[in-house]
Scaffold this motif. Sequence first.
Motif, short mmCIF file in Angstrom:
data_model
loop_
_atom_site.label_atom_id
_atom_site.label_comp_id
_atom_site.label_asym_id
_atom_site.label_seq_id
_atom_site.Cartn_x
_atom_site.Cartn_y
_atom_site.Cartn_z
N PHE A 124 0.84 -1.20 0.00
CA PHE A 124 0.00 0.00 0.00
C PHE A 124 0.87 1.24 0.00
O PHE A 124 0.61 2.21 -0.73
CB PHE A 124 -0.93 0.03 1.21
N VAL A 125 1.90 1.25 0.82
CA VAL A 125 2.80 2.41 0.89
C VAL A 125 3.51 2.62 -0.43
O VAL A 125 3.63 3.75 -0.92
CB VAL A 125 3.80 2.24 2.05
N GLU A 126 3.97 1.54 -1.04
CA GLU A 126 4.61 1.66 -2.35
C GLU A 126 3.67 2.30 -3.37
O GLU A 126 4.05 3.22 -4.10
CB GLU A 126 5.04 0.29 -2.85
N ALA A 127 2.42 1.83 -3.39
CA ALA A 127 1.44 2.39 -4.34
C ALA A 127 1.10 3.83 -3.99
O ALA A 127 0.91 4.68 -4.88
CB ALA A 127 0.19 1.53 -4.33
N GLN A 128 1.02 4.14 -2.70
CA GLN A 128 0.73 5.51 -2.26
C GLN A 128 1.81 6.46 -2.75
O GLN A 128 1.51 7.53 -3.32
CB GLN A 128 0.65 5.54 -0.73
N VAL A 129 3.06 6.10 -2.55
CA VAL A 129 4.17 6.94 -2.99
C VAL A 129 4.15 7.09 -4.51
O VAL A 129 4.31 8.20 -5.04
CB VAL A 129 5.52 6.36 -2.51
N ARG A 130 3.94 5.99 -5.21
CA ARG A 130 3.93 6.04 -6.68
C ARG A 130 2.82 6.95 -7.20
O ARG A 130 3.03 7.73 -8.14
CB ARG A 130 3.77 4.63 -7.25
N THR A 131 1.66 6.89 -6.58
CA THR A 131 0.53 7.70 -7.02
C THR A 131 0.79 9.18 -6.80
O THR A 131 0.56 10.01 -7.70
CB THR A 131 -0.74 7.28 -6.28
N ILE A 132 1.29 9.54 -5.64
CA ILE A 132 1.56 10.96 -5.36
C ILE A 132 2.71 11.45 -6.23
O ILE A 132 2.66 12.56 -6.79
CB ILE A 132 1.87 11.18 -3.87
N LYS A 133 3.73 10.63 -6.39
CA LYS A 133 4.86 11.00 -7.25
C LYS A 133 4.41 11.33 -8.67
O LYS A 133 4.90 12.27 -9.30
CB LYS A 133 5.87 9.85 -7.25
N ALA A 134 3.44 10.57 -9.17
CA ALA A 134 2.97 10.76 -10.54
C ALA A 134 2.26 12.10 -10.73
O ALA A 134 2.09 12.55 -11.86
CB ALA A 134 2.02 9.63 -10.93
N HIS A 135 1.87 12.74 -9.62
CA HIS A 135 1.16 14.01 -9.71
C HIS A 135 1.99 15.19 -9.20
O HIS A 135 1.45 16.25 -8.92
CB HIS A 135 -0.16 13.92 -8.94
N CYS A 136 3.30 14.99 -9.09
CA CYS A 136 4.19 16.06 -8.62
C CYS A 136 4.76 16.90 -9.76
O CYS A 136 5.55 17.81 -9.51
CB CYS A 136 5.33 15.47 -7.79
N GLY A 137 4.40 16.57 -10.97
CA GLY A 137 4.88 17.36 -12.10
C GLY A 137 6.39 17.42 -12.23
O GLY A 137 6.94 18.45 -12.63
N GLY A 138 7.05 16.32 -11.89
CA GLY A 138 8.50 16.27 -11.98
C GLY A 138 9.23 16.87 -10.80
O GLY A 138 10.47 16.86 -10.76
#
Length: 263
Positions: A124-138
């Motif tokens: 869950f934590v891995e997916a949470q980080v991946r999801t937020i990272k994808a919306h950080c605009g680089g």
Amino acid sequence: MSEVSQEGTGRSAAGDAERATQLVARLDLTNLNDDCSEADVAGLIKRAETPVGPVAAICIWPRFVAFARRELSPHIRVATVVNFPHGGDDVEATLDETRQAIGDGADEIDLVIAYERVAEDPGFVEAQVRTIKAHCGGRPLKAILETGKLYDEATIERAALAALSGGADFLKTSTGKVEINATPASARILLEAIARDGRGVGFKPAGGIKTFEDADAYMTLAETICGTDYPTAERFRLGASGVLADLLAVAEGRERQSGKGGY
């Protein structure tokens, strides 16, 4: 007593002054106090331009990001926190926070992971980080692991690996809001995970860093584990506020006070 201590650095006063200047340039000058006001952020912005050069970033509540980005020099970054400080598991709410912060001008996002789920559900934590990272605009994403609430080395390592697998750009020890924040033991676990990962992920100890010796010890640990060329300002940060006065005193060769500070 400070959480990190050293019996002297083994350097000359001039060497310590140079080191302190380097540490100032790696500082995320922080105000995450519950009663923080716009006036407090204005004071933080003023302090960010120091006599020995600017800090790397200021780290503030999301509600102050737009104000800070307008007032702060472009060469100093604005970091903000999401899912802070309790590290819940409502990913949609955290996404809303992240989108707003990016829209307001945040340069870096510090995400508190759902640390209470790490032991049983690191996926869950891995997916949470991946999801937020994808919306950080680089923009860089720092994963706050809240190591003081993970209690044992195996769980701290599990949290670090989950965050790394999710694509975190930094591993950050703590929120500064719990009883146990950055410690040498937790820092070592995170740095060893970063070294094994091999992608040059950054490291940020936060909370309890009150003196030059504290800050220097963490940077020395990073150099020892990840290499002397590792702790650039892009890969090594200090999450602190109260330490700035002591760093400046060492950098400028002035008399030091009795290492006290917040965060």
